[in-house]
Design a protein around this motif. Sequence first.
Motif, PDB file in Angstrom:
ATOM      1  N   ASP A  77       2.177   6.540  -6.884  1.00 48.04           N
ATOM      2  CA  ASP A  77       0.942   7.103  -7.431  1.00 48.04           C
ATOM      3  C   ASP A  77       0.329   6.160  -8.479  1.00 48.04           C
ATOM      4  O   ASP A  77      -0.088   6.572  -9.550  1.00 48.04           O
ATOM      5  CB  ASP A  77       1.200   8.483  -8.045  1.00 48.04           C
ATOM      6  N   LYS A 114      -2.457   3.894 -10.081  1.00 51.11           N
ATOM      7  CA  LYS A 114      -3.920   3.929 -10.141  1.00 51.11           C
ATOM      8  C   LYS A 114      -4.437   2.540 -10.509  1.00 51.11           C
ATOM      9  O   LYS A 114      -4.417   2.137 -11.682  1.00 51.11           O
ATOM     10  CB  LYS A 114      -4.393   4.944 -11.189  1.00 51.11           C
ATOM     11  N   LEU A 142       0.824  -1.207   0.000  1.00 45.61           N
ATOM     12  CA  LEU A 142       0.000   0.000   0.000  1.00 45.61           C
ATOM     13  C   LEU A 142       0.858   1.257   0.000  1.00 45.61           C
ATOM     14  O   LEU A 142       0.552   2.258  -0.680  1.00 45.61           O
ATOM     15  CB  LEU A 142      -0.940   0.008   1.208  1.00 45.61           C
ATOM     16  N   GLU A 143       1.958   1.221   0.750  1.00 42.20           N
ATOM     17  CA  GLU A 143       2.867   2.378   0.782  1.00 42.20           C
ATOM     18  C   GLU A 143       3.505   2.587  -0.592  1.00 42.20           C
ATOM     19  O   GLU A 143       3.652   3.732  -1.058  1.00 42.20           O
ATOM     20  CB  GLU A 143       3.950   2.149   1.840  1.00 42.20           C
ATOM     21  N   THR A 144       3.832   1.487  -1.233  1.00 38.72           N
ATOM     22  CA  THR A 144       4.438   1.580  -2.564  1.00 38.72           C
ATOM     23  C   THR A 144       3.445   2.123  -3.580  1.00 38.72           C
ATOM     24  O   THR A 144       3.787   2.955  -4.430  1.00 38.72           O
ATOM     25  CB  THR A 144       4.946   0.191  -3.019  1.00 38.72           C
ATOM     26  N   ILE A 145       2.203   1.664  -3.508  1.00 36.04           N
ATOM     27  CA  ILE A 145       1.162   2.159  -4.410  1.00 36.04           C
ATOM     28  C   ILE A 145       0.995   3.663  -4.247  1.00 36.04           C
ATOM     29  O   ILE A 145       0.908   4.416  -5.231  1.00 36.04           O
ATOM     30  CB  ILE A 145      -0.174   1.432  -4.131  1.00 36.04           C
ATOM     31  N   LYS A 146       1.000   4.123  -2.990  1.00 30.60           N
ATOM     32  CA  LYS A 146       0.849   5.545  -2.727  1.00 30.60           C
ATOM     33  C   LYS A 146       2.067   6.325  -3.206  1.00 30.60           C
ATOM     34  O   LYS A 146       1.940   7.382  -3.841  1.00 30.60           O
ATOM     35  CB  LYS A 146       0.633   5.771  -1.227  1.00 30.60           C
ATOM     36  N   ARG A 147       3.254   5.806  -2.928  1.00 27.96           N
ATOM     37  CA  ARG A 147       4.486   6.517  -3.286  1.00 27.96           C
ATOM     38  C   ARG A 147       4.654   6.636  -4.803  1.00 27.96           C
ATOM     39  O   ARG A 147       5.089   7.676  -5.304  1.00 27.96           O
ATOM     40  CB  ARG A 147       5.680   5.787  -2.679  1.00 27.96           C
TER      41      ARG A 147
END
Length: 334
Positions: free
Chosen positions: A47, A49, A40-45
């Motif tokens: 960006d 989609k 999840l942190e990687t997805i956020k970092r």
Amino acid sequence: MKKKVTIYDVAEAADVSLATVSRVINGSNVVKPATRERVLETIKRLDFKPNQIARGLATSKTTTIAVVFPQSLFGHVKDMIGGIGDTGRTLDFNIIMYTTDELGLGNPIEEVIEKVIKSRADGVVLFNNNCIDKEIDLIKKYRIPAVVVGYKISDEDICSVYVDAKSIAYDMTKQFIEQGKKDICFVRATQNLVDLNDFAKGIEEAFKDSGVTLPEDYIVDVSNHYEESYPQLKEYFDTHKHDVVLTGYDKEAVAVVNAAIDHGINVPEDMQVVGMMDTSYATICRPPLTTIHVPVYDMGAIAIRLLTKILNHEEIDEAEVPMHYTFIKRDTTK
């Protein structure tokens, strides 16, 4: 232009499998909390989609097979489409085709593999090209059953259908040397369905076994596109002429014939030319082109049958299937 972030990038950055990223996106409870947080942190970092690719990692069969090939190889694979399509219909499998564009931006190979996963394809057919090793690494990484056409390989859930390019080149070269033709050139395109590295090895071994010195710079690299290879060869013939020119595909052979004739080099009296595959290029060539006939329809049909055997866990007698070939004598050789 900012590179599009893919699920492949997320998996790499988080050091997890693509399936794990998919489970996190889908909210599966089988992922360890620490791993989930890292993804999840990687997805956020990054960006990233998420989209329907998260549903692409299907757990059930879809009876769909993906066929992937570079656009520049379309002329080579178009005659296999009949074999692929007919066999797919006979075995009740749907066929989806994808092309990669080596001239495109970003990383098209990874993007196409994502599309394959998104389509929920049960397996994939790949074609030999200059990125085939990378493609094979990707399908191994994501454990996608596959058959590779034109490149000899076998592994877990991977089979191949190929032409023994080394033997073809060896036999032809040996025959020409025995006829006293020792100035032999190999015109090699950047992409080819046949393994051109093996083809070159066959030429080299024939010279070695014949006790004849191989000409320096015997390989001439040209474009896949006729409108580019013809002027390249026309300029090349300003300063070169050979006894024999071997090629990896009929289209390159036609460019050789036309460029030679436009230079006043008579074919086959002054220079003999041999193509490969026995496509329509060989028959429209003037003079008609001597070539190697390869049963491309059958290659497509066998590729699909092999892949369905993998998918259905059927016994496979031969994981690396060599195709028979025939020397077709026409008017560009004596």
